[in-house]
Design a protein around this motif. Structure first.
Motif, PDB file in Angstrom:
ATOM      1  N   VAL A 396       0.834  -1.204   0.000  1.00 43.21           N
ATOM      2  CA  VAL A 396       0.000   0.000   0.000  1.00 43.21           C
ATOM      3  C   VAL A 396       0.869   1.254   0.000  1.00 43.21           C
ATOM      4  N   ALA A 400       0.601   4.374  -2.607  1.00 46.38           N
ATOM      5  CA  ALA A 400       0.359   5.737  -2.124  1.00 46.38           C
ATOM      6  C   ALA A 400       1.262   6.769  -2.793  1.00 46.38           C
ATOM      7  N   ARG A 408      -3.869   4.827  -8.976  1.00 47.85           N
ATOM      8  CA  ARG A 408      -3.968   4.338  -7.596  1.00 47.85           C
ATOM      9  C   ARG A 408      -5.249   3.543  -7.393  1.00 47.85           C
ATOM     10  N   ILE A 412      -5.531  -0.334  -6.297  1.00 57.39           N
ATOM     11  CA  ILE A 412      -6.249  -0.710  -5.068  1.00 57.39           C
ATOM     12  C   ILE A 412      -7.266  -1.812  -5.367  1.00 57.39           C
ATOM     13  N   THR A 430      -4.263   3.937   2.112  1.00 54.34           N
ATOM     14  CA  THR A 430      -3.551   4.682   1.072  1.00 54.34           C
ATOM     15  C   THR A 430      -3.624   6.181   1.326  1.00 54.34           C
TER      16      THR A 430
END
Length: 740
Positions: A396, A400, A408, A412, A430
């Motif tokens: 993670v 980030a 992102r 995810i 995140t």
């Protein structure tokens, strides 16, 4: 020693194409009349570096760096003015004509130039050793032959050998006239505690390290002995010409291939790079065994947004280097990872496969970095909740740092599926890491500002960031680097008005703006700079800010030195171009016109077009004449300020010019320049009024007030107020200050 003569300097400046020069270091894309790319002087994800071929300058509107082709080379290669000229002369094949330098000029030559020269001597010495001495051929050359390296690669990477003698290079360099001091400063030689000087790289094969422009700044040396007490590799130490954080091995040889293929392949060692190049995979560079740095990432990003990192199958080594790759992600790069078959590294893999096999393996096996990291970190921790939690946290953290919100989000969702964790949990974590990273970044910037302020003045402390500024205002805000030489209150107040007027002078100085008359009453064309100079002389006005006065004096010198000869040369070429266009046009008319009437109409139209194009070319030559020369001035301060004044941050969109002609700044010079002069005069009056008010207050507060002096000052204040009222009739109800 000698220095380049003026005529040769001018030939170099005339030949240097700013787009070609910058393109050697930055990938540029056309945008309107200009070109843009990622700034080579600081890390950025969105291009803010603009290059104008017409003006001959480049400029980053984020960090402020740029200038002419000379200034760009000075900045990016950390060269002196004359070193940069020599660089451009080599690039364009211009023979250097030099004059004898004065004693003061010889003393001013930098240590950097001497260190560069001695490194170049050392590289050639090492090459000679390997190819033309028995020990070099039997040991150094034999080693590279055993490793499968051919003559072409040996020549391309300038590989060499340092003889196993403690003073071989030392004696050769001293005999050639090089200084012992610079042998030590570059790290080519070392000094023992007893004061004895000896060669650092003796008995090693040599890998020179080059800058982007091909200057050798360091060396890596590998021992061929099996003695485990001896370091396998010895590298040049940090110096004023070399920082290992800012160089990538092989980038000089790889930059064109990276640009062409729009991809950079990142490996670890010297031989990895050389073997891959030998197999035809030339877009390869190495971090040379050190952790990847932000400066190295920035170097890569100048040429491409796509990076493939090649790993061998050493799991421990992979995990140790994963953190460095987060820097690639944070810089907005698209990162893929390639894992080689067990037992192979890039060197051995390239040596045992053909060029097509290497490229095919890369294309078929490279994988997205986040997926790769997930697989590596979760391997073997399926039944350990704590270790699994730590691994997921690290994954993670990598997500980030990615600047693109869309990317992102996709990662995810992908990780949520792979890890069987709710994407809301991953999103929340995140965002937490993004906030932490932002806070850390702000704190680091604050520390950097404080350190910079302390470097200037130990008693200074910065509590808040400085506000952003525009072009002339940026130049107006900080006249010099020395806080001790602060301008007077009057100069500080007048600065923006003087800067605003200078901006017109530099951008349009030789444009015809009006007419004057000679002593016989005959009309004479008057250039903008002559108009301004005449008005300032008549009103007895001089520039109050020393640096702006220097720019003004330089511009006046340029407008007089060689202007008539340069204009005559241009007009000759312009007339020849008209003749050429007319001949081409007449030939086309003869082959396409249907009848005599059409021929006459087409000829008139052609003449109008050719005349308009010729007049436009002359106007462009006049407008840019001073700017093209002043941004190449030898004086650092003049170049810096001139670039600020000349650079254009915005280009008018085609949407606004497609259906209507938009009135430009150039079209309004007859209105804008007189107004800028009036604004300066009005500001001078206001500055004097402020000074008089202050003096009256001081006198009135004194125990024994001088009433006569106060009265005289009051009368002068009334006079100035009346003069300002006259200016108001021209300027309107309120004075319009230069653009913010």
């Amino acid at each position: 020693m000698k220095r380049i003569d003026h005529e040769t300097v001018q030939r170099i400046l005339d030949a240097a194409d700013i787009v070609e020069v910058v393109s050697d270091f930055v990938t540029l894309k056309r945008r309107g009349a200009n070109y843009t790319g990622l700034c080579p002087f600081h890390n950025e994800r969105t291009p803010s570096f603009s290059v104008s071929r017409a003006k001959g300058i480049c400029k980053c509107f984020s960090c402020g760096k740029g200038g002419s082709a000379v200034n760009f080379i000075m900045e990016i290669e950390q060269l002196s003015y004359y070193e940069a000229l020599r660089y451009l002369a080599r690039k364009y094949g211009i023979e250097i004509k030099e004059r004898e330098m004065t004693r003061e000029e010889r003393e001013a030559e930098s240590a950097r130039e001497s260190m560069m020269a001695i490194n170049d001597f050392a590289m050639k010495h090492f090459e000679h050793n390997m190819l033309h001495t028995d020990a070099g051929r039997d040991i150094g050359l034999a080693y590279f032959r055993e490793r499968g390296i051919n003559d072409s690669m040996i020549e391309r990477f300038h590989l060499g050998y340092a003889l196993d003698r403690h003073d071989d290079l030392l004696n050769a360099a001293l005999k050639a006239g090089y200084s012992e001091k610079y042998l030590i400063d570059t790290g080519l030689c070392s000094k023992s505690d007893q004061g004895k000087i000896y060669d650092r790289f003796r008995g090693r094969v040599i890998y020179p390290v080059f800058t982007l422009s091909g200057k050798v700044v360091a060396f890596g040396g590998r021992t061929l002995r099996s003695d485990k007490s001896m370091a396998k590799y010895v590298n040049s130490p940090e110096s004023i010409i070399y920082s290992k954080r800012t160089e990538l091995y092989g980038l000089y040889q790889a930059k064109q291939a990276i640009n062409r293929k729009d991809k950079c392949i990142l490996v670890e060692g010297y031989m990895d790079v050389i073997s891959m190049h030998q197999r035809g995979v030339e877009n390869v560079v190495a971090s040379s065994g050190t952790s990847l740095t932000d400066r190295q990432v920035n170097l890569i990003h100048r040429f491409t947004e796509n990076v493939t990192v090649i790993y061998d199958s050493d799991a421990a080594g992979i995990k140790a280097s994963l953190r460095g790759i987060d820097m690639l992600l944070a810089d907005g790069l698209n990162v893929k990872v390639l894992l080689l078959p067990e037992g192979d590294d890039p060197d051995s893999f390239a040596q045992s496969h053909s060029s097509s096999e290497v490229e095919a393996y890369i294309a078929e096996n490279e994988t997205d970095f986040i997926r790769f990291k997930t697989k590596i970190l979760l391997e073997g921790v399926e039944n350990d909740p704590i270790a699994r939690s730590r691994a997921i946290t690290e994954i993670v953290r990598s997500i980030a740092v990615i600047p693109s919100e869309i990317q992102r989000t996709v990662y995810i969702q992908e990780c949520s599926r792979m890890l069987n964790i709710d994407d809301g949990v991953l999103s929340a974590q995140t965002l937490k890491f993004i906030a932490e990273n932002a806070k850390k970044s702000r704190e680091e910037r604050q520390r950097e500002r404080e350190h910079a302020a302390l470097d200037r003045d130990p008693d200074t402390r910065i509590d808040a960031p400085a506000p952003a500024q525009g072009r002339a205002q940026a130049a107006a805000a900080a006249p010099t680097r020395q806080e001790a030489s602060k301008p007077s209150p009057a100069a500080a107040f007048l600065r923006k008005y003087e800067a605003h007027l200078l901006e017109y002078v530099l951008k349009y100085g030789m444009v015809i703006i009006g007419e004057a008359v000679d002593e016989n009453g005959n009309p004479l064309p008057m250039t903008l700079i002559d108009y301004v100079a005449s008005d300032l002389y008549t009103e007895e006005i001089t520039f109050t800010n020393a640096d702006l006065a220097k720019v003004w004096d330089t511009a006046r010198s340029i407008s007089g030195d060689s202007w008539n000869a340069d204009l005559a040369h241009f007009m000759t070429e312009n007339e020849a171009e008209k003749v050429r266009k007319r001949a081409e046009g007449l030939e086309q008319i003869r082959t396409t016109a249907p009848d005599l009437g059409a021929i006459e109409q087409m000829e008139r139209s052609m003449e109008d077009r050719i005349t308009a194009e010729s007049e436009s070319a002359e106007d462009s030559f006049r407008a840019g004449y001073i700017a093209r020369r002043i941004v190449n001035d030898p004086d650092d301060e003049v170049r810096r300020l001139s670039t600020e004044f000349v650079a254009e941050k915005y280009v008018l969109s085609r949407i606004h010019t497609k259906f209507a002609r938009v009135e430009t700044e150039r079209d309004r010079l007859h209105e804008l320049v007189p107004r800028a002069l009036y604004e300066l005069k009005d500001a001078i009056l206001e500055s004097e009024r402020r000074d008089i008010r202050s003096r009256i207050e001081t006198l009135a507060a004194a125990p024994n007030s001088d009433l006569e002096q106060i009265q005289a000052l009051m009368e002068r204040l009334i006079e100035l107020t009346q003069l300002k009222a006259e200016f108001a009739k021209y300027l309107g109800d309120r004075t319009i200050a230069p653009r913010k």
